[in-house]
Design an enzyme around this catalytic site. Structure first.
Site, mmCIF file in Angstrom:
data_model
loop_
_atom_site.group_PDB
_atom_site.id
_atom_site.type_symbol
_atom_site.label_atom_id
_atom_site.label_comp_id
_atom_site.label_asym_id
_atom_site.label_seq_id
_atom_site.Cartn_x
_atom_site.Cartn_y
_atom_site.Cartn_z
ATOM 1 N N HIS A 81 0.796 -1.239 0.000
ATOM 2 C CA HIS A 81 0.000 0.000 0.000
ATOM 3 C C HIS A 81 0.824 1.283 0.000
ATOM 4 C CE1 HIS A 81 -3.259 -2.723 2.027
ATOM 5 N NE2 HIS A 81 -2.869 -3.163 0.847
ATOM 6 N N GLU A 86 -13.232 1.112 -3.959
ATOM 7 C CA GLU A 86 -14.083 2.299 -4.011
ATOM 8 C C GLU A 86 -13.687 3.290 -5.093
ATOM 9 O OE1 GLU A 86 -13.779 4.266 -0.244
ATOM 10 O OE2 GLU A 86 -14.822 2.667 0.843
HETATM 11 CA CA LIG Z 1 -14.056 4.728 2.062
#
Ligand SMILES: [Ca+2]
Ligand SMILES: [Ca+2]
Lengths: 373, 373
Positions: B153, B247
């Protein structure tokens, strides 16, 4: 070694004190000229600045406080301007599009503002967007203080450099003894801001207590020309001298351009106000005009439309009512030419995105420089 | 009135707790497709980012730590890169030109840097200029701390908005419980800087003592897609969810995007790590994927070259090895399509200045999307 140093000192003092009465390089009339002017926006009064929009329309600032949008042969007066203090040399002045105008729509302009304490006004910078026939999203980015009712030396040209920094000039407002050499005061300065009006943290005086942190250079008199060099990206300015001594300068961070300590000009009364033309710690101009031409507006020719002028610098002369063409070699002026003599007081000169050069002439309008046919 | 309120509350709680197992809108294969892909830069490994220069050459970042300049069919390896920490998902990552690249030559890139204290590395942003086959004028603009040997990440896409602000993402570095909700720590954030690397004075947390002032929004997991909406100028991102719950978000100043407090994903083990998908003070995603597609790269179609795709959003799928086309109406996804199924792990997608869309596919190279003939 001592005697040699003294001799050298003497020599420098001697040459710098010699009062020059005119520039060594005289402005000549061209032998022949391949271009002529065509009036494209008629009936303007003092069109201080011009901006050329992507749709080929033109935004024009009238010093009296009007913003005019000239499109398809028609003038529209744009509403939504801030309150403008019109007095002497001040009023609604320069206008400039953000380099990424096509994406963000930001229009920057300078004006004398009466906002804040005290009678009179001082130079301000605002940005806004054009929405039909009115401005929106107005943001005042800078306002010089204090207000004064003096009518002199507002500046105030606007330019962006290649990094996207916003530069603008504010003249010393007729207060040469208190403003230009004092970084704690506005006036007689070139300023640098981010495009959103915030102060770059690496501006030269951000850590000087009490300083106006937007200042980038100081010791200026009244700069009414500012343009980006098309090759180097440097910010070039010119400024009005007192009587003689109009200057061209390349703006460098934190530098002192000398006014009023050093100057090649004299007082309008004919008396000298300073004996010296140079001093350690103060920049020499790249060029100075004697006599003064009263310069306004400034543009480099970059376009293929004027092959013989490419790389030349154009400067409007208010006083002698012509366009001056300066031929440069290694940042030195080697030749000067008077173009379009008697055209009128040339207030602004710009090269537009169409590659043509436009002149704003007081009491007349905006001319385009086109080939003779 | 009371009973009605209670009923409403119950309804909201009920719907938000219902565990969804797949998106309501399924990705469909297109009935027919007018386009095909053409390999334009072969033989690349993990080409993480691409930048298209005005001379139509391409700069490609190889995650392994190489910058490749592809010009006239030839690859040149560019020297002058900073030291790069290559581990797990990190290495040499995104690359982006300044909006005024033609004038200023600035190239921005993100990489995992081992600089500073501690073992391992963390995401950094640098800008530099291309001089022949090497970089010059290197300036490190940001370096996240602390270093860690974790391989997860890193983020780290780069985008400019219409105002010239530089945005970039840094993922939460595999430390979901300490980084994303803490504005005093790097990671799990979208950052905003001036193009010169300085912090805008109106960034949301500049007055929060101890805060990382470059932060613009927080509560992110691992955003590997970021692009500017061609009409609104807003910054859109996507981010990897845990298992399910990838998302799409529109980035707003100071907002909390919820990770790991709220999520539509579940742990890879199948257990839920959070029972809630929404909470006051936390933003809902514009869209979420269940199951995860593992998104990387993001571009709006703006060009006339793909009339049926205009206004659509393209997202690479690493996991399912296709290009996802999202059709939006009023910022809502109304249709999803799987393009170029089995093409491979799509790492990046960009619309170039020539109006064509290019895909970087791991282990293969860069493809151009062209009409079928
Ligand atoms: Ca979120
Ligand atoms: Ca001077």
């Amino acid at each position: 070694m001592k005697p040699i140093y003294n001799l050298l000192t003497l020599f420098i003092v001697y040459t710098s004190c010699a009062q020059q009465t005119e520039s060594e390089i005289k402005a000549e009339s061209p032998v022949n000229i391949e271009y002529t002017t065509e009036l494209v926006v008629p009936d303007l009064n003092i069109a201080w600045g011009m901006a050329f929009l992507p749709d080929e329309s033109i935004l024009v600032t009238e010093k009296s406080g009007e913003l005019i949008h000239f499109k398809d042969g028609t003038k529209t007066t744009i509403s939504g301007l801030p309150e403008i203090y019109v007095r002497g040399q001040g009023g609604f002045m320069d206008i400039k599009l953000h380099p990424d105008y096509e994406n963000n729509g930001w229009i920057y302009f300078s004006y004398a503002s009466p906002e804040g304490e005290g009678e009179g006004g001082n130079t301000a910078i605002m940005r806004a967007k054009l929405n039909g026939s009115s401005l929106s999203n107005q943001e005042q980015l800078y306002k010089a203080v204090p207000n004064t009712t003096k009518g002199q030396h507002f500046g105030s040209r606007i330019e962006f450099d290649n990094e996207g920094y916003l530069f603008f000039s504010i003249g010393e407002r007729g207060q040469r003894d208190i403003n230009p050499q004092d970084i704690n005061r506005d006036g007689g300065k070139i300023y640098r801001l981010h495009a959103d009006g915030t102060v770059p943290t690496d501006n030269p005086f951000v850590n000087n207590s009490g300083a106006k942190t937007a200042i980038y250079s100081y010791g200026h008199r009244n700069p009414q020309g500012m343009t980006k060099h098309p090759e180097t990206g440097a910010i070039w300015t010119h400024e009005h001298g007192p009587q003689g001594g109009d200057e061209i300068n390349i703006i460098q961070k934190s530098k002192n351009y000398g006014w009023p300590v050093i100057s090649y000009g004299i007082n309008y009364s004919g008396t000298t106000f300073t004996d010296i033309t140079q001093k350690e710690g103060m920049e020499q101009p790249l060029f100075y005009w004697i006599p003064s031409i009263a310069p306004s507006g400034m543009a480099f020719v970059n376009s293929d439309n004027y092959p013989n002028w490419k790389g030349n610098l154009l400067v409007g002369s208010l006083k002698f009512q012509y366009l001056e063409r300066l031929i440069l070699e290694n940042n030195k002026v080697v030749k000067r030419e008077k173009l379009f003599e008697s055209i009128g007081r040339v207030r602004d000169v710009r090269q537009a995105p169409d590659g043509y050069i436009y002149l704003s002439v007081e009491g007349k309008g905006i001319y385009k420089i086109v080939p003779k046919n």
